[in-house]
Enzyme design. Structure first.
Site, short mmCIF file in Angstrom:
data_model
loop_
_atom_site.label_atom_id
_atom_site.label_comp_id
_atom_site.label_asym_id
_atom_site.label_seq_id
_atom_site.Cartn_x
_atom_site.Cartn_y
_atom_site.Cartn_z
N ILE A 61 23.05 15.24 120.26
CA ILE A 61 22.40 14.71 119.76
C ILE A 61 21.74 14.19 119.24
CG2 ILE A 61 20.99 15.71 121.98
CD1 ILE A 61 18.85 17.03 119.75
N ASP A 136 4.33 26.02 122.77
CA ASP A 136 3.09 25.63 122.36
C ASP A 136 2.42 26.27 121.23
OD1 ASP A 136 4.12 28.12 122.62
OD2 ASP A 136 2.44 28.94 123.40
N GLU A 137 3.78 26.33 120.48
CA GLU A 137 3.52 26.65 118.58
C GLU A 137 3.28 25.72 117.93
OE1 GLU A 137 6.75 29.19 117.02
OE2 GLU A 137 7.26 30.27 119.51
N TYR A 161 10.29 25.79 112.07
CA TYR A 161 10.92 25.38 113.94
C TYR A 161 9.40 25.21 114.26
CZ TYR A 161 10.40 25.88 118.79
OH TYR A 161 10.64 26.11 120.21
N LYS A 165 8.96 21.25 115.77
CA LYS A 165 8.83 20.62 117.46
C LYS A 165 7.61 19.71 117.22
CE LYS A 165 10.28 21.57 120.66
NZ LYS A 165 11.51 21.13 121.59
N LEU A 201 11.97 38.47 121.91
CA LEU A 201 11.56 40.10 121.44
C LEU A 201 11.85 40.62 122.65
CD1 LEU A 201 9.58 42.04 120.62
CD2 LEU A 201 7.31 40.70 122.23
#
Length: 355
Positions: A61, A136-137, A161, A165, A201
């Site tokens: 991208i 949501d982070e 990260y 975002k 996880l």
């Protein structure tokens, strides 16, 4: 046709499979652009081999010339943007790749989409959508008992990260408010389900348990997340793409807040039932390790807006979704073996050996 970026990754490939197999989308073709980094896997899309409605392009991208060519040639009515580096641990070890893909890549894609959008006729221009899939982070960490994240919660990213975002979310918002690009943003909670790369996880616990390896749990294991079955996430994205209000953000969650240690115990119990180990309960393999730097303590999604405005709710409970997920990994040992390359093993050693 729609353009999907990152459509060979975990969520992206599930979305492509869902889109092409769902009667609601009436078989609308997908142009799938993916750079095929370590987490992009064409094996996820093996069922689409020979399907004329799926056009795969290996590309990045950040390549503006490629984006311009694909948009001009295929004339998509929408862009659904999944492509991202997405693993917090990897961002701690190497943040540069996250800035390149998540920030520079989103900027390049927005500019290409804006240029293409201006070439469309009035009706097509009005119908065009750019849907940005986020996390949501970006909202940071919640205290115990604090209200869940709403779409109005301020951004407080705590990892490379989540910072990358958050930056991409702000770019998408700015391109709407400055240039009028018809955008939509979704911020989802932790996804789980088929084709999940086993650095995260749930799949890590499954594959390690089956191999008789330690199940590494960070810190005290009391970090809380909201868990969303990936195919529910796909249905939410379809809903937002079809009916979302332009310029709006929709939080997508599973209404399943659980501590990491409870997730691990649940996986162990399901494996005890579905693939018992003669050596004893899988929970014997749980190993508490040093926490990662800056580990957010709690995330929780308030998904009432998407339900109120668009009528979407998750179809799976955590109990039904995690059972389907564990069974999928048991049924797809060949896929697991294929993704556990030398590079994957080196990464696991890098991240966990010193803990």
């Amino acid at each position: 046709m729609i353009l999907v970026t990152g459509g060979a990754g975990f969520i992206g490939s599930n979305f492509v499979l869902d889109w092409l197999g769902n009667p609601a989308t009436r078989g609308e073709p997908v142009l799938n652009l993916d750079a095929l980094t370590y987490a992009g896997n064409l094996a996820n899309l093996a069922n689409l081999q020979g399907n004329a409605r799926h056009v795969f392009v290996h590309g990045d991208i950040t390549d503006r010339a490629l984006l311009d060519r694909l948009l001009a040639e295929h004339r998509p009515r929408a862009v659904v943007h999944f492509a991202a580096e997405s693993h917090v641990d990897r961002s701690i070890h190497g943040p540069g790749a996250f800035m390149k893909t998540n920030v520079d890549g989103t900027f390049t894609l927005l500019e290409a989409a804006r240029g293409y959008w201006h070439t469309l006729g009035d009706a097509d221009k009005t119908a065009f959508r750019f849907l940005h899939v986020s996390t949501d982070e970006v909202y940071g960490s919640l205290a115990p008992g604090a209200p869940a994240f709403t779409e109005d919660h301020r951004y407080e990213p705590n990892s490379p990260y989540s910072a990358s975002k958050a930056a991409s979310d702000h770019l998408v918002r700015a391109w709407h408010h400055t240039y009028g690009l018809p955008v939509l943003t979704t911020n989802c909670s932790n996804n789980y389900g088929p084709y999940h790369f086993p650095e995260k996880l749930i799949p890590l616990m499954i594959v390690n348990a089956l191999a008789g390896k330690p199940l590494p749990v960070y810190g005290d294991g009391q970090q809380i997340r909201d868990w969303l079955y990936v195919r529910d996430h796909c249905s939410a994205i379809r809903t937002v793409l079809a009916h979302g209000r332009l310029g709006q953000t929709y939080n997508v969650g599973g209404w399943n807040e659980m501590a990491n240690i409870d997730i691990v115990q649940t996986v162990c119990s399901l494996l005890d039932e579905l693939r018992p180990d003669p050596a004893g309960p899988y929970s014997r393999l749980i190993t508490f390790v040093a926490d990662r730097p800056g580990h957010d303590r709690r995330y929780a999604i308030d998904a009432r807006k998407i339900e109120r405005e668009l009528g979407w709710r998750p179809a799976e409970t955590f109990q039904s979704g995690i059972r389907k997920t564990v069974q999928w990994y048991l049924d797809h040992a060949d896929w697991v073996a294929q993704v556990q390359s030398g590079a994957y093993r080196e990464w696991v050693t890098t991240n966990y050996a010193a803990r």
